[in-house]
Design a protein around this motif. Structure first.
Motif, mmCIF file in Angstrom:
data_model
loop_
_atom_site.group_PDB
_atom_site.id
_atom_site.type_symbol
_atom_site.label_atom_id
_atom_site.label_comp_id
_atom_site.label_asym_id
_atom_site.label_seq_id
_atom_site.Cartn_x
_atom_site.Cartn_y
_atom_site.Cartn_z
ATOM 1 N N ILE A 49 0.833 -1.201 0.000
ATOM 2 C CA ILE A 49 0.000 0.000 0.000
ATOM 3 C C ILE A 49 0.871 1.256 0.000
ATOM 4 O O ILE A 49 0.635 2.201 -0.778
ATOM 5 C CB ILE A 49 -0.945 0.008 1.220
ATOM 6 C CG1 ILE A 49 -2.009 -1.089 1.083
ATOM 7 C CG2 ILE A 49 -1.606 1.371 1.403
ATOM 8 C CD1 ILE A 49 -2.781 -1.364 2.371
ATOM 9 N N SER A 50 1.878 1.277 0.850
ATOM 10 C CA SER A 50 2.707 2.471 1.015
ATOM 11 C C SER A 50 3.553 2.758 -0.217
ATOM 12 O O SER A 50 3.687 3.916 -0.634
ATOM 13 C CB SER A 50 3.634 2.319 2.228
ATOM 14 O OG SER A 50 2.900 2.108 3.401
ATOM 15 N N TYR A 51 4.120 1.708 -0.796
ATOM 16 C CA TYR A 51 5.082 1.891 -1.882
ATOM 17 C C TYR A 51 4.405 2.031 -3.236
ATOM 18 O O TYR A 51 4.776 2.885 -4.045
ATOM 19 C CB TYR A 51 6.056 0.714 -1.900
ATOM 20 C CG TYR A 51 7.207 0.883 -2.860
ATOM 21 C CD1 TYR A 51 8.305 1.686 -2.521
ATOM 22 C CD2 TYR A 51 7.216 0.249 -4.103
ATOM 23 C CE1 TYR A 51 9.368 1.846 -3.388
ATOM 24 C CE2 TYR A 51 8.271 0.403 -4.979
ATOM 25 C CZ TYR A 51 9.340 1.207 -4.618
ATOM 26 O OH TYR A 51 10.387 1.365 -5.496
ATOM 27 N N TYR A 52 3.407 1.193 -3.494
ATOM 28 C CA TYR A 52 2.783 1.173 -4.820
ATOM 29 C C TYR A 52 1.517 2.011 -4.905
ATOM 30 O O TYR A 52 1.011 2.238 -6.012
ATOM 31 C CB TYR A 52 2.489 -0.269 -5.246
ATOM 32 C CG TYR A 52 3.744 -1.044 -5.548
ATOM 33 C CD1 TYR A 52 4.444 -0.842 -6.729
ATOM 34 C CD2 TYR A 52 4.256 -1.961 -4.640
ATOM 35 C CE1 TYR A 52 5.610 -1.535 -7.004
ATOM 36 C CE2 TYR A 52 5.422 -2.662 -4.905
ATOM 37 C CZ TYR A 52 6.096 -2.440 -6.094
ATOM 38 O OH TYR A 52 7.257 -3.127 -6.352
ATOM 39 N N LYS A 53 0.998 2.429 -3.756
ATOM 40 C CA LYS A 53 -0.228 3.240 -3.727
ATOM 41 C C LYS A 53 -1.373 2.532 -4.452
ATOM 42 O O LYS A 53 -2.137 3.116 -5.213
ATOM 43 C CB LYS A 53 0.000 4.629 -4.347
ATOM 44 C CG LYS A 53 1.197 5.383 -3.777
ATOM 45 C CD LYS A 53 1.054 5.636 -2.285
ATOM 46 C CE LYS A 53 2.236 6.429 -1.740
ATOM 47 N NZ LYS A 53 2.217 6.540 -0.268
ATOM 48 N N ARG A 54 -1.488 1.238 -4.168
ATOM 49 C CA ARG A 54 -2.558 0.426 -4.736
ATOM 50 C C ARG A 54 -3.156 -0.427 -3.615
ATOM 51 O O ARG A 54 -2.507 -0.658 -2.587
ATOM 52 C CB ARG A 54 -2.028 -0.468 -5.864
ATOM 53 C CG ARG A 54 -1.407 0.313 -7.029
ATOM 54 C CD ARG A 54 -1.130 -0.581 -8.220
ATOM 55 N NE ARG A 54 -2.362 -1.053 -8.835
ATOM 56 C CZ ARG A 54 -3.056 -0.378 -9.754
ATOM 57 N NH1 ARG A 54 -2.637 0.811 -10.161
ATOM 58 N NH2 ARG A 54 -4.157 -0.870 -10.263
ATOM 59 N N PRO A 55 -4.360 -0.944 -3.808
ATOM 60 C CA PRO A 55 -5.007 -1.701 -2.735
ATOM 61 C C PRO A 55 -4.294 -3.009 -2.404
ATOM 62 O O PRO A 55 -3.753 -3.687 -3.284
ATOM 63 C CB PRO A 55 -6.408 -1.980 -3.299
ATOM 64 C CG PRO A 55 -6.618 -0.958 -4.361
ATOM 65 C CD PRO A 55 -5.267 -0.721 -4.951
ATOM 66 N N SER A 56 -4.307 -3.349 -1.128
ATOM 67 C CA SER A 56 -3.761 -4.615 -0.666
ATOM 68 C C SER A 56 -4.489 -5.014 0.608
ATOM 69 O O SER A 56 -4.830 -4.159 1.425
ATOM 70 C CB SER A 56 -2.257 -4.479 -0.414
ATOM 71 O OG SER A 56 -1.665 -5.732 -0.187
ATOM 72 N N PHE A 57 -4.692 -6.324 0.780
ATOM 73 C CA PHE A 57 -5.558 -6.798 1.849
ATOM 74 C C PHE A 57 -4.904 -7.966 2.588
ATOM 75 O O PHE A 57 -4.351 -8.875 1.966
ATOM 76 C CB PHE A 57 -6.904 -7.248 1.269
ATOM 77 C CG PHE A 57 -7.567 -6.169 0.458
ATOM 78 C CD1 PHE A 57 -8.363 -5.210 1.064
ATOM 79 C CD2 PHE A 57 -7.333 -6.080 -0.909
ATOM 80 C CE1 PHE A 57 -8.935 -4.189 0.319
ATOM 81 C CE2 PHE A 57 -7.904 -5.066 -1.659
ATOM 82 C CZ PHE A 57 -8.703 -4.116 -1.050
ATOM 83 N N THR A 58 -4.991 -7.919 3.903
ATOM 84 C CA THR A 58 -4.620 -9.059 4.730
ATOM 85 C C THR A 58 -5.913 -9.716 5.194
ATOM 86 O O THR A 58 -6.754 -9.067 5.828
ATOM 87 C CB THR A 58 -3.784 -8.617 5.942
ATOM 88 O OG1 THR A 58 -2.549 -8.057 5.469
ATOM 89 C CG2 THR A 58 -3.482 -9.787 6.856
ATOM 90 N N ILE A 59 -6.063 -10.989 4.865
ATOM 91 C CA ILE A 59 -7.321 -11.693 5.107
ATOM 92 C C ILE A 59 -7.074 -12.832 6.094
ATOM 93 O O ILE A 59 -6.265 -13.732 5.836
ATOM 94 C CB ILE A 59 -7.899 -12.242 3.790
ATOM 95 C CG1 ILE A 59 -8.102 -11.098 2.780
ATOM 96 C CG2 ILE A 59 -9.216 -12.975 4.045
ATOM 97 C CD1 ILE A 59 -8.470 -11.563 1.384
#
Length: 305
Positions: free
Chosen positions: A259-269
């Motif tokens: 999230i921080s580096y690519y500025k794209r969504p990421s999820f921990t499930i």
């Protein structure tokens, strides 16, 4: 032909390696594998590529040793998608085929093969038995172990606020030690380099206990809106609870960095009800699979804002 993946068993590193080969043989037009690195104990860190599309979706499992059921879940999903795409013609199959034409899923089902082996088989396969027992609070019961075999928590290794990670014991341990420097461990470094080598649209990391979805970290503005929209759809699909971090969330996780580096969504499930510091019982598996089997498809369909 019967199914290759049998998820409701003690799903080991050796079974993973064998199943990868069998999946490639059966579905050569859809599935390939790549060894993206090696663990401390020289076990392969395997990436499985599913699909032929240009857009990449990255999904990992078993950063934490005791969370090996996430490996079985991802392998089951991989085979399901390939099997449906090749053998079936209906609305669901058409959805999967369309996504596999447009996207390639990049799965790393077992980030921590040494740790998984330690949890499942004990310390006997490892040279540093005495150190492992020491880091495990003197116990030879490794069922609660999360770290790799150098006592480092691989999901506290990524360069996102690593310096200020909370609740770090400061020394090697069965859990929570962030390491003496970020990306010090070959497993997390392999994931870091692999992600950097791809152009990934969305990432997810599977963990095992709590039925929760972490989605925000420090995202803001349009990224936060996009991420929240997907997170709410994931919550509707799985029934899992969305987690809103406080003012100062502890970093170091794969999704924090993405999230921080690519500025794209990421999820921990987190896939299962809270079971404490233990592997998730296999009795939960059928329910977990039903809730998660369409998660990668949902991610792929939301890969653009």
């Amino acid at each position: 032909m019967g199914r290759i993946i049998q998820p409701k068993q003690l799903y080991t590193y050796d079974i993973l390696c064998e199943d990868c080969n069998r999946l490639m043989e059966r579905y050569p037009s859809l599935i390939s594998t790549e060894t993206i690195g090696y663990s401390v104990g020289e076990r392969k860190i395997i990436a499985i590529k599913l699909g032929n599309g240009e857009d990449k979706i990255f999904i990992s499992g078993a950063h934490h040793a005791r969370e090996w059921l996430t490996t079985a879940l991802l392998m089951d999903i991989i085979e399901t998608y390939a099997r449906v795409a090749v053998n079936t013609s209906n609305v669901e199959a058409n959805r999967i085929k369309s996504i596999l034409d447009e996207c390639t899923f990049l799965f790393v089902p077992m980030v921590n093969p040494d740790g998984v082996t330690l949890v499942q088989k004990g310390e006997h396969d490892f040279e540093q038995k005495d150190l492992l027992i020491k880091w495990n609070n003197g116990s030879d019961d490794f069922s609660a172990w999360k770290a790799n075999i150098r006592g480092v928590d691989l999901n506290r290794q990524y360069p996102a606020d690593w310096e200020t990670i909370q609740f770090d014991p400061g020394v090697q341990s069965c859990e929570n030690f962030k390491g003496f420097s970020f990306l010090s461990e070959p497993e997390s470094l392999a994931i870091f380099h692999f992600v950097q080598s791809q152009s990934i649209k969305i990432a997810a990391a599977y963990h095992s206990s709590g039925e929760e979805i972490f989605w925000k970290y420090k995202s803001e503005n349009e990224l936060e809106k996009w991420s929240k929209k997907i997170a709410m759809e994931l919550a509707d699909l799985t029934g899992y609870q969305l987690i809103y971090p406080g003012e100062n969330p502890s970093g170091g996780g794969l999704t924090d960095w993405f999230i921080s580096y690519y500025k794209r969504p990421s999820f921990t499930i987190e896939i299962a009800p809270y079971v404490g510091p233990n592997p998730v019982p296999l009795t939960y598996y059928d329910s977990i699979y039903i809730k998660n089997k369409n998660v990668p498809l949902l991610l792929a369909e939301n890969r653009n804002p």
